[in-house]
Every structure is written in structure tokens, then in C-alpha cells.
Design a protein around this motif. Structure first.
Motif, PDB file in Angstrom:
ATOM      1  N   PRO A   1       0.818  -1.215   0.000  1.00  0.00           N
ATOM      2  CA  PRO A   1       0.000   0.000   0.000  1.00  0.00           C
ATOM      3  C   PRO A   1       0.853   1.268   0.000  1.00  0.00           C
ATOM      4  CG  PRO A   1      -0.799  -1.572   1.624  1.00  0.00           C
ATOM      5  CD  PRO A   1       0.516  -2.092   1.142  1.00  0.00           C
ATOM      6  N   VAL A   2       0.503   2.206  -0.862  1.00  0.00           N
ATOM      7  CA  VAL A   2       1.240   3.469  -0.937  1.00  0.00           C
ATOM      8  C   VAL A   2       0.969   4.317   0.300  1.00  0.00           C
ATOM      9  CG1 VAL A   2       1.641   5.540  -2.357  1.00  0.00           C
ATOM     10  CG2 VAL A   2       1.173   3.353  -3.454  1.00  0.00           C
ATOM     11  N   SER A   3      -0.112   4.035   1.024  1.00  0.00           N
ATOM     12  CA  SER A   3      -0.445   4.807   2.223  1.00  0.00           C
ATOM     13  C   SER A   3       0.638   4.706   3.286  1.00  0.00           C
ATOM     14  CB  SER A   3      -1.783   4.347   2.793  1.00  0.00           C
ATOM     15  OG  SER A   3      -1.756   2.965   3.092  1.00  0.00           O
ATOM     16  N   GLN A   4       1.451   3.654   3.244  1.00  0.00           N
ATOM     17  CA  GLN A   4       2.521   3.534   4.236  1.00  0.00           C
ATOM     18  C   GLN A   4       3.594   4.603   4.036  1.00  0.00           C
ATOM     19  OE1 GLN A   4       5.315   0.051   3.505  1.00  0.00           O
ATOM     20  NE2 GLN A   4       3.744  -0.424   1.975  1.00  0.00           N
ATOM     21  N   TRP A   5       3.572   5.282   2.877  1.00  0.00           N
ATOM     22  CA  TRP A   5       4.555   6.333   2.594  1.00  0.00           C
ATOM     23  C   TRP A   5       3.985   7.735   2.743  1.00  0.00           C
ATOM     24  CZ3 TRP A   5       9.085   5.857  -1.178  1.00  0.00           C
ATOM     25  CH2 TRP A   5       9.750   4.644  -0.982  1.00  0.00           C
ATOM     26  N   THR A   6       2.714   7.852   3.053  1.00  0.00           N
ATOM     27  CA  THR A   6       2.101   9.177   3.156  1.00  0.00           C
ATOM     28  C   THR A   6       2.788  10.002   4.236  1.00  0.00           C
ATOM     29  OG1 THR A   6      -0.014   8.316   2.382  1.00  0.00           O
ATOM     30  CG2 THR A   6      -0.063  10.411   3.564  1.00  0.00           C
ATOM     31  N   ASP A   7       3.139  11.254   3.877  1.00  0.00           N
ATOM     32  CA  ASP A   7       3.843  12.175   4.778  1.00  0.00           C
ATOM     33  C   ASP A   7       5.229  11.669   5.170  1.00  0.00           C
ATOM     34  OD1 ASP A   7       2.202  14.428   4.967  1.00  0.00           O
ATOM     35  OD2 ASP A   7       0.943  13.538   6.514  1.00  0.00           O
ATOM     36  N   ARG A   8       5.829  10.837   4.313  1.00  0.00           N
ATOM     37  CA  ARG A   8       7.169  10.315   4.614  1.00  0.00           C
ATOM     38  C   ARG A   8       8.128  10.615   3.470  1.00  0.00           C
ATOM     39  NH1 ARG A   8       7.634   4.274   5.468  1.00  0.00           N
ATOM     40  NH2 ARG A   8       9.771   4.925   5.941  1.00  0.00           N
ATOM     41  N   PHE A   9       9.401  10.768   3.841  1.00  0.00           N
ATOM     42  CA  PHE A   9      10.487  10.883   2.886  1.00  0.00           C
ATOM     43  C   PHE A   9      11.433   9.702   3.128  1.00  0.00           C
ATOM     44  CE2 PHE A   9       8.954  15.166   3.637  1.00  0.00           C
ATOM     45  CZ  PHE A   9       8.885  15.710   2.371  1.00  0.00           C
ATOM     46  N   VAL A  10      11.792   8.988   2.068  1.00  0.00           N
ATOM     47  CA  VAL A  10      12.640   7.796   2.193  1.00  0.00           C
ATOM     48  C   VAL A  10      13.818   7.935   1.239  1.00  0.00           C
ATOM     49  CG1 VAL A  10      12.753   5.290   1.996  1.00  0.00           C
ATOM     50  CG2 VAL A  10      10.638   6.378   2.781  1.00  0.00           C
ATOM     51  N   GLU A  11      15.025   7.758   1.762  1.00  0.00           N
ATOM     52  CA  GLU A  11      16.226   7.869   0.940  1.00  0.00           C
ATOM     53  C   GLU A  11      16.233   6.799  -0.160  1.00  0.00           C
ATOM     54  OE1 GLU A  11      19.043   9.935   0.942  1.00  0.00           O
ATOM     55  OE2 GLU A  11      17.700  11.207   2.118  1.00  0.00           O
ATOM     56  N   ILE A  12      16.687   7.190  -1.352  1.00  0.00           N
ATOM     57  CA  ILE A  12      16.752   6.251  -2.477  1.00  0.00           C
ATOM     58  C   ILE A  12      17.667   5.085  -2.137  1.00  0.00           C
ATOM     59  CG2 ILE A  12      17.407   5.985  -4.904  1.00  0.00           C
ATOM     60  CD1 ILE A  12      16.645   8.954  -5.276  1.00  0.00           C
ATOM     61  N   GLY A  13      18.801   5.387  -1.484  1.00  0.00           N
ATOM     62  CA  GLY A  13      19.728   4.332  -1.083  1.00  0.00           C
ATOM     63  C   GLY A  13      19.133   3.390  -0.060  1.00  0.00           C
ATOM     64  N   GLU A  14      18.284   3.899   0.807  1.00  0.00           N
ATOM     65  CA  GLU A  14      17.610   3.048   1.782  1.00  0.00           C
ATOM     66  C   GLU A  14      16.614   2.128   1.096  1.00  0.00           C
ATOM     67  OE1 GLU A  14      14.407   3.556   5.458  1.00  0.00           O
ATOM     68  OE2 GLU A  14      15.700   5.243   4.916  1.00  0.00           O
ATOM     69  N   MET A  15      15.966   2.634   0.062  1.00  0.00           N
ATOM     70  CA  MET A  15      14.962   1.857  -0.653  1.00  0.00           C
ATOM     71  C   MET A  15      15.605   0.800  -1.546  1.00  0.00           C
ATOM     72  SD  MET A  15      11.653   1.562  -1.260  1.00  0.00           S
ATOM     73  CE  MET A  15      10.527   0.947  -2.542  1.00  0.00           C
ATOM     74  N   TYR A  16      16.660   1.179  -2.262  1.00  0.00           N
ATOM     75  CA  TYR A  16      17.216   0.276  -3.277  1.00  0.00           C
ATOM     76  C   TYR A  16      18.694  -0.031  -3.073  1.00  0.00           C
ATOM     77  CZ  TYR A  16      12.837   0.750  -5.786  1.00  0.00           C
ATOM     78  OH  TYR A  16      11.507   0.706  -6.130  1.00  0.00           O
ATOM     79  N   GLY A  17      19.225   0.229  -1.895  1.00  0.00           N
ATOM     80  CA  GLY A  17      20.578  -0.189  -1.555  1.00  0.00           C
ATOM     81  C   GLY A  17      21.647   0.396  -2.454  1.00  0.00           C
ATOM     82  N   ALA A  18      22.628  -0.447  -2.790  1.00  0.00           N
ATOM     83  CA  ALA A  18      23.768   0.012  -3.579  1.00  0.00           C
ATOM     84  C   ALA A  18      23.345   0.505  -4.956  1.00  0.00           C
ATOM     85  CB  ALA A  18      24.790  -1.119  -3.712  1.00  0.00           C
ATOM     86  N   ALA A  19      22.343  -0.134  -5.557  1.00  0.00           N
ATOM     87  CA  ALA A  19      21.881   0.293  -6.881  1.00  0.00           C
ATOM     88  C   ALA A  19      21.288   1.692  -6.813  1.00  0.00           C
ATOM     89  CB  ALA A  19      20.857  -0.693  -7.423  1.00  0.00           C
ATOM     90  N   GLY A  20      20.529   1.969  -5.762  1.00  0.00           N
ATOM     91  CA  GLY A  20      19.967   3.299  -5.597  1.00  0.00           C
ATOM     92  C   GLY A  20      21.023   4.342  -5.344  1.00  0.00           C
TER      93      GLY A  20
END
Length: 273
Positions: free
Chosen positions: A117-136
Motif C-alpha cells: 500500500p502506498v499509504s505507508q509512505w504518506t507524509d514520509r520521505f525515504v532515501e533512495i539508497g535506503e529503498m534500493y541499496g547500492a543500486a539506488g
């Protein structure tokens, strides 16, 4: 139900209106801004890419944003992150010289990348590296090192395609409904949108929370606020505008407008004027 659904606009031009920007033309000569439509391979997921560049600002410039019901991925030297739907206004201060490259996903278009669910990201900022690791992290380095903005967009497109997103009929359904809510100013209530979709109000609410990250009432109201911000400085009577946009009265519009934009409509009209 499928027969009642609106179709996504095909080969839609990237709009040039800067909806959601508070005072979008203040100091505009100091910035270069453009939007680029996605390639056909990624267009089911990405609405457009946007780039802002600036050089040798004499003083810091703060740009306030009244957000859209979309997920954005933003890369600049200060931060490189995904932003879910941000319910309040937010701002970014530009200094010196720099560039921001943004990817605006279609409403629902980030759901295939998230797998939940996209609602888990509402009002949140998430680092690209945190989301996709070394590739991000590698993507961020490459984008920041690429001097040509359009080549940098190509890097982002190839990265997103490498993740193997699969088209989702529900994502495309919700994107069409959000497009309807944005473009049809007379549409001001959730039950009206539900009737147009062939869904119950509760089913529509679940669909929006899962794929957009926020409920349909917020989506409709946010687009009406964008409309108000464009029209309030034209001198239209606020009471009349409130009725047109589905507010109970002028005070209701003023409260919502002030919370999102950061100032009452009358003050905004004077500032824009």
C-alpha cells in the motif's frame, strides 16, 4: 464497471502550468525549469520528469509547494529521496547554484515498485539508497555527476525499467479517476466520483489508500485548492469561488487555503498581484 471507466489521456502533452507552486513566477528569471514526458516504456508508471536549475543566486530563495496526490523521486545535492503524498505544504530553499531532478509518478504508478500500500509512505520521505541499496546509491551518484539534465533523466528511466515494474489495471484505473478529479472542477464530492467509477464509496476509499496513498476526499479537495490558488488573484469573490469549488462557505475555503498555502486567500491575491 470497466465500461464506465474513463480512459487515460493518450500521448498527453506535459502541462506547463505550475500548479502547486506558491508564487511560481516570483524571481522566475533566476531559474530554468522544464518538464519532460517519459518514454513509452515507462509512461504507464511515470507522469513526467521535471528539472529546476539555478545559478549564482544573490540570496537564498524559498519555494513553497502545495503538493499533488503523487509520489515523487527527487535528486539534488542536498537530498535524494522518495516523497510520499505530503498532506501539508512544504518548502525547499535554493542557494548559490544547483539543480533538482524530479520524477513524478502517476497516481497509483508507484504501487508496482513498492509492492504494498502506498499509504505507508504518506507524509514520509525515504532515501533512495535506503529503498534500493547500492543500486539506488549508484543512481544518485550518476545523476549528480551528469551535467546534461536530459541525459540524467535517461539514467533515471533506465534505472526504473531495470526494476521490472509490471502494469497493474487497478493502478491505471485509479490514475484515470485522479485525472477526472483534477480536470472536472464541478466534481466536488466523493460520492460523485464513486458513482462515476461504478464503485461504492468504501471501495473507492480503499482503492485510493492502497494505490494513491490518500483518500479520494483529500484528492478532490487538494485539486480544488489548486484551482482556488489560480483563480483567487483574478478578483473573483471568495464566497462565489467557495460555492463553485464545493466548500460549505467562504470561511471553510479560507481555512483550507491558509493551511495549505501558508496565507489567507486575500493575502495571496495581494502578493500575486
Amino acid at each position: 464497471m470497466a465500461a464506465m471507466m474513463p480512459r487515460l489521456t493518450q500521448a498527453r502533452l506535459v502541462e506547463t502550468r505550475q500548479r502547486g507552486w506558491v508564487d511560481p513566477y516570483a524571481g522566475l528569471d533566476a531559474f530554468d525549469f522544464f518538464r519532460q514526458a517519459p518514454s513509452a516504456e515507462i509512461a504507464a508508471f511515470v507522469e513526467h520528469f521535471w528539472v529546476v536549475t539555478w545559478t549564482d543566486l544573490a540570496q537564498p530563495y524559498e519555494q513553497r509547494i502545495v503538493s499533488h496526490p503523487t509520489v515523487n523521486m527527487t535528486i539534488t545535492t542536498d537530498f535524494h529521496q522518495f516523497a510520499g503524498v505530503i498532506k501539508g505544504g512544504f518548502s525547499y530553499t535554493m542557494r548559490g547554484s544547483g539543480r533538482v531532478l524530479g520524477t513524478r509518478f502517476r497516481p497509483g504508478g508507484f504501487r508496482p515498485f513498492l509492492g504494498g500500500p502506498v499509504s505507508q509512505w504518506t507524509d514520509r520521505f525515504v532515501e533512495i539508497g535506503e529503498m534500493y541499496g547500492a543500486a539506488g546509491a549508484s543512481l544518485v551518484e550518476q545523476v549528480l555527476a551528469e551535467p546534461d539534465a536530459r541525459d540524467a533523466i535517461g539514467l533515471v528511466e533506465r534505472f526504473l525499467l531495470s526494476l521490472g515494474p509490471e502494469r497493474d489495471p487497478l493502478a491505471e484505473e485509479v490514475a484515470a479517476l485522479v485525472e477526472m478529479a483534477e480536470n472536472e472542477v464541478s466534481l466536488t464530492r466523493v460520492d460523485e466520483l464513486a458513482a462515476r467509477s461504478g464503485r461504492s464509496v468504501r471501495s473507492l476509499q480503499r482503492l485510493f489508500r492502497d494505490y494513491v496513498g490518500i483518500g479520494p476526499k483529500w484528492v478532490i479537495r487538494r485539486f480544488r485548492l489548486h484551482e482556488a490558488a489560480e483563480r483567487v488573484y483574478e478578483g473573483l469573490d471568495l464566497a462565489t469561488l467557495a460555492v463553485e469549488l464545493g466548500y460549505t462557505d467562504q470561511a471553510h475555503l479560507t481555512r483550507d487555503f491558509t493551511a495549505a498555502v501558508g496565507m489567507p486567500p486575500a493575502a495571496y491575491a495581494r502578493r500575486r498581484g
